[in-house]
Design a protein around this motif. Structure first.
Motif, PDB file in Angstrom:
ATOM      1  N   TYR A  53       0.847  -1.199   0.000  1.00 33.24           N
ATOM      2  CA  TYR A  53       0.000   0.000   0.000  1.00 33.24           C
ATOM      3  C   TYR A  53       0.882   1.248   0.000  1.00 33.24           C
ATOM      4  CZ  TYR A  53      -4.064   2.901   1.238  1.00 33.24           C
ATOM      5  OH  TYR A  53      -5.074   3.826   1.238  1.00 33.24           O
ATOM      6  N   GLY A  54       0.550   2.194  -0.858  1.00 34.18           N
ATOM      7  CA  GLY A  54       1.246   3.477  -0.838  1.00 34.18           C
ATOM      8  C   GLY A  54       1.836   3.857  -2.181  1.00 34.18           C
ATOM      9  N   ARG A  55       1.289   4.889  -2.798  1.00 29.36           N
ATOM     10  CA  ARG A  55       1.777   5.329  -4.108  1.00 29.36           C
ATOM     11  C   ARG A  55       3.215   5.824  -4.048  1.00 29.36           C
ATOM     12  NH1 ARG A  55      -2.289   9.421  -6.888  1.00 29.36           N
ATOM     13  NH2 ARG A  55      -0.536   9.402  -8.347  1.00 29.36           N
ATOM     14  N   VAL A  56       3.600   6.473  -2.954  1.00 26.65           N
ATOM     15  CA  VAL A  56       4.953   7.039  -2.881  1.00 26.65           C
ATOM     16  C   VAL A  56       6.020   5.957  -2.898  1.00 26.65           C
ATOM     17  CG1 VAL A  56       4.231   9.139  -1.699  1.00 26.65           C
ATOM     18  CG2 VAL A  56       4.881   7.134  -0.351  1.00 26.65           C
ATOM     19  N   TYR A  57       5.635   4.714  -2.571  1.00 26.30           N
ATOM     20  CA  TYR A  57       6.598   3.613  -2.552  1.00 26.30           C
ATOM     21  C   TYR A  57       6.469   2.717  -3.787  1.00 26.30           C
ATOM     22  CZ  TYR A  57       6.671   5.186   2.279  1.00 26.30           C
ATOM     23  OH  TYR A  57       6.749   5.962   3.413  1.00 26.30           O
ATOM     24  N   GLY A  58       5.665   3.139  -4.755  1.00 27.12           N
ATOM     25  CA  GLY A  58       5.527   2.382  -5.992  1.00 27.12           C
ATOM     26  C   GLY A  58       4.397   1.377  -5.996  1.00 27.12           C
ATOM     27  N   TYR A  59       3.548   1.403  -4.965  1.00 25.53           N
ATOM     28  CA  TYR A  59       2.422   0.472  -4.892  1.00 25.53           C
ATOM     29  C   TYR A  59       1.123   1.205  -5.252  1.00 25.53           C
ATOM     30  CZ  TYR A  59       5.916  -2.384  -2.540  1.00 25.53           C
ATOM     31  OH  TYR A  59       7.061  -3.083  -2.244  1.00 25.53           O
ATOM     32  N   LEU A  60      -0.005   0.624  -4.912  1.00 27.20           N
ATOM     33  CA  LEU A  60      -1.293   1.239  -5.215  1.00 27.20           C
ATOM     34  C   LEU A  60      -1.779   2.066  -4.033  1.00 27.20           C
ATOM     35  CD1 LEU A  60      -3.134  -1.777  -6.925  1.00 27.20           C
ATOM     36  CD2 LEU A  60      -1.922   0.121  -8.034  1.00 27.20           C
ATOM     37  N   GLY A  61      -2.386   3.207  -4.341  1.00 30.82           N
ATOM     38  CA  GLY A  61      -2.973   4.047  -3.315  1.00 30.82           C
ATOM     39  C   GLY A  61      -4.425   3.678  -3.051  1.00 30.82           C
ATOM     40  N   GLY A  62      -5.048   4.408  -2.141  1.00 31.09           N
ATOM     41  CA  GLY A  62      -6.406   4.094  -1.722  1.00 31.09           C
ATOM     42  C   GLY A  62      -7.425   4.112  -2.841  1.00 31.09           C
ATOM     43  N   TYR A  63      -7.298   5.061  -3.770  1.00 30.96           N
ATOM     44  CA  TYR A  63      -8.281   5.163  -4.848  1.00 30.96           C
ATOM     45  C   TYR A  63      -8.189   3.969  -5.791  1.00 30.96           C
ATOM     46  CZ  TYR A  63     -11.169   7.395  -8.451  1.00 30.96           C
ATOM     47  OH  TYR A  63     -12.153   7.688  -9.358  1.00 30.96           O
ATOM     48  N   SER A  64      -6.980   3.505  -6.074  1.00 36.00           N
ATOM     49  CA  SER A  64      -6.819   2.323  -6.932  1.00 36.00           C
ATOM     50  C   SER A  64      -7.457   1.094  -6.292  1.00 36.00           C
ATOM     51  CB  SER A  64      -5.333   2.056  -7.192  1.00 36.00           C
ATOM     52  OG  SER A  64      -4.751   3.080  -7.956  1.00 36.00           O
ATOM     53  N   TRP A  65      -7.216   0.903  -4.996  1.00 37.99           N
ATOM     54  CA  TRP A  65      -7.832  -0.234  -4.310  1.00 37.99           C
ATOM     55  C   TRP A  65      -9.353  -0.099  -4.313  1.00 37.99           C
ATOM     56  CZ3 TRP A  65      -5.048  -4.321  -3.865  1.00 37.99           C
ATOM     57  CH2 TRP A  65      -3.676  -4.248  -3.619  1.00 37.99           C
ATOM     58  N   ALA A  66      -9.853   1.128  -4.213  1.00 40.73           N
ATOM     59  CA  ALA A  66     -11.304   1.341  -4.240  1.00 40.73           C
ATOM     60  C   ALA A  66     -11.889   0.959  -5.595  1.00 40.73           C
ATOM     61  CB  ALA A  66     -11.626   2.799  -3.912  1.00 40.73           C
ATOM     62  N   ILE A  67     -11.198   1.291  -6.677  1.00 47.70           N
ATOM     63  CA  ILE A  67     -11.680   0.929  -8.010  1.00 47.70           C
ATOM     64  C   ILE A  67     -11.724  -0.589  -8.165  1.00 47.70           C
ATOM     65  CG2 ILE A  67     -11.170   1.040 -10.485  1.00 47.70           C
ATOM     66  CD1 ILE A  67      -9.976   3.805 -10.011  1.00 47.70           C
ATOM     67  N   LEU A  68     -10.700  -1.273  -7.665  1.00 45.36           N
ATOM     68  CA  LEU A  68     -10.687  -2.735  -7.746  1.00 45.36           C
ATOM     69  C   LEU A  68     -11.870  -3.330  -6.986  1.00 45.36           C
ATOM     70  CD1 LEU A  68      -6.887  -3.624  -7.301  1.00 45.36           C
ATOM     71  CD2 LEU A  68      -8.184  -3.257  -9.409  1.00 45.36           C
TER      72      LEU A  68
END
Length: 327
Positions: A53-68
């Motif tokens: 978790y976490g866009r700043v570390y190259g993973y997905l942020g909260g909005y991406s997980w929400a779309i999934l």
């Protein structure tokens, strides 16, 4: 048996989703916003605990997980017609939804396909000229709201593979445990949330450790924020220019009463090879030079780095030093 009681035992499902304005665009797709909230909170908790978790570390942020989660609810959840039907939503039904989430995305071809969840008013020509924005990032999860950007544009191939492996770990877990009774399913949900954060993974052979320090907690947080704002470019350079596979730590470790912080990046090559990698040395210097450009930097704001093997990195954590706190 209602799932409402069991949800609270597994995680904090009663907490509202907040922080993303675009969440409103998803609600027209999810069939039941309360169940969508339960699923998203569960998935978000899992992603945070396993370090994905976490866009700043190259993973997905909260909005991406929400779309999934919205995608899964739209595909597999029947429309909820009344509040009573929400109250009667069972742990079996919720487990099935979670199972569909991980199974669907474990088998999704992320390297070739983009996941889209467009509003009903979407027209194909709306995306004319948007191909560049959509192509950024190795995981392509297209926002359903204009300008239809890729919400996973912070990802790189290495973190995409780690996210896919995370989905697969859950699928494999569910094939090895009983999920017949309601109690079995409740225990399975707990075990998903108890999966460990594997950093560094078995593939990592060396660690680049950054140490940031300052004379106050507020100054250190500002210093860390500057590092995070420059991290994505460095990660891309490591992969695109140096052809290195990496694993990023998804949290910051604090020590010395929150005036010293550590951040680590794992590499799939040994320390000697990494130190002798000419292109890596160049891009690492470019990254470190960015710290000198921070306009609010004070004399107390310091940064250092070292490249060490996994054994030494783990050994440091076994020494009787001041307690480290992850945030």
């Amino acid at each position: 048996k209602s799932a409402k009681y069991d949800f609270n035992l597994v995680s904090n499902f009663h907490e509202p989703i907040a922080g993303v304005h675009e969440i409103e665009y998803l609600l027209v797709h999810v069939r039941s916003p309360p169940i969508f909230q339960y699923l998203l909170t569960f998935v978000r908790t899992w992603a945070q605990r396993v370090g994905l978790y976490g866009r700043v570390y190259g993973y997905l942020g909260g909005y991406s997980w929400a779309i999934l989660c919205a995608y899964i609810c739209h595909r597999f959840l029947s429309p909820i017609k009344s509040l009573s039907s929400i109250e009667q939503f069972s742990i079996e039904e919720f487990f099935s939804l979670v199972q569909q989430f991980f199974s669907t995305f474990a088998h999704f071809n992320w390297s070739a396909n983009a996941l889209r969840l467009y509003p009903k008013s979407y027209k194909q020509n709306t995306l004319a000229g948007r191909s560049l924005a959509q192509s950024r990032g190795s995981v392509r999860i297209i926002s359903p709201s204009t300008p239809f950007n890729n919400t996973g544009r912070s990802t790189i191939n290495s973190t995409r593979d780690l996210i896919s492996e995370g989905f697969e770990r859950v699928v494999q877990l569910l094939t090895t445990i009983n999920t017949i009774t309601s109690e079995d399913k409740w225990n399975a949900l707990k075990q998903i949330l108890e999966l460990p954060h594997e950093f560094p993974s078995e593939k990592v052979k060396s660690i680049l450790q950054l140490t940031l320090s300052s004379d106050s907690t507020d100054a250190l947080h500002t210093w860390i924020g500057w590092m995070q704002s420059r991290l994505a470019h460095f990660l891309n350079d490591c992969e695109e220019e140096c052809h290195l596979s990496i694993q990023t730590q998804s949290s910051i470790e604090y020590r010395s009463k929150n005036t010293e912080a550590f951040y680590s990046i794992g590499f799939h090559v040994d320390p000697q090879s990494l130190n002798q990698h000419r292109y890596f040395s160049y891009w690492l210097k470019q990254f470190l030079d960015q710290f000198n450009l921070f306009p609010q930097r004070t004399e107390s704001m310091k940064v250092s780095h070292k490249i060490i093997c996994i054994h030494d990195w783990k050994l440091e954590r076994m020494q009787p030093k001041p307690q480290r706190i992850k945030k």
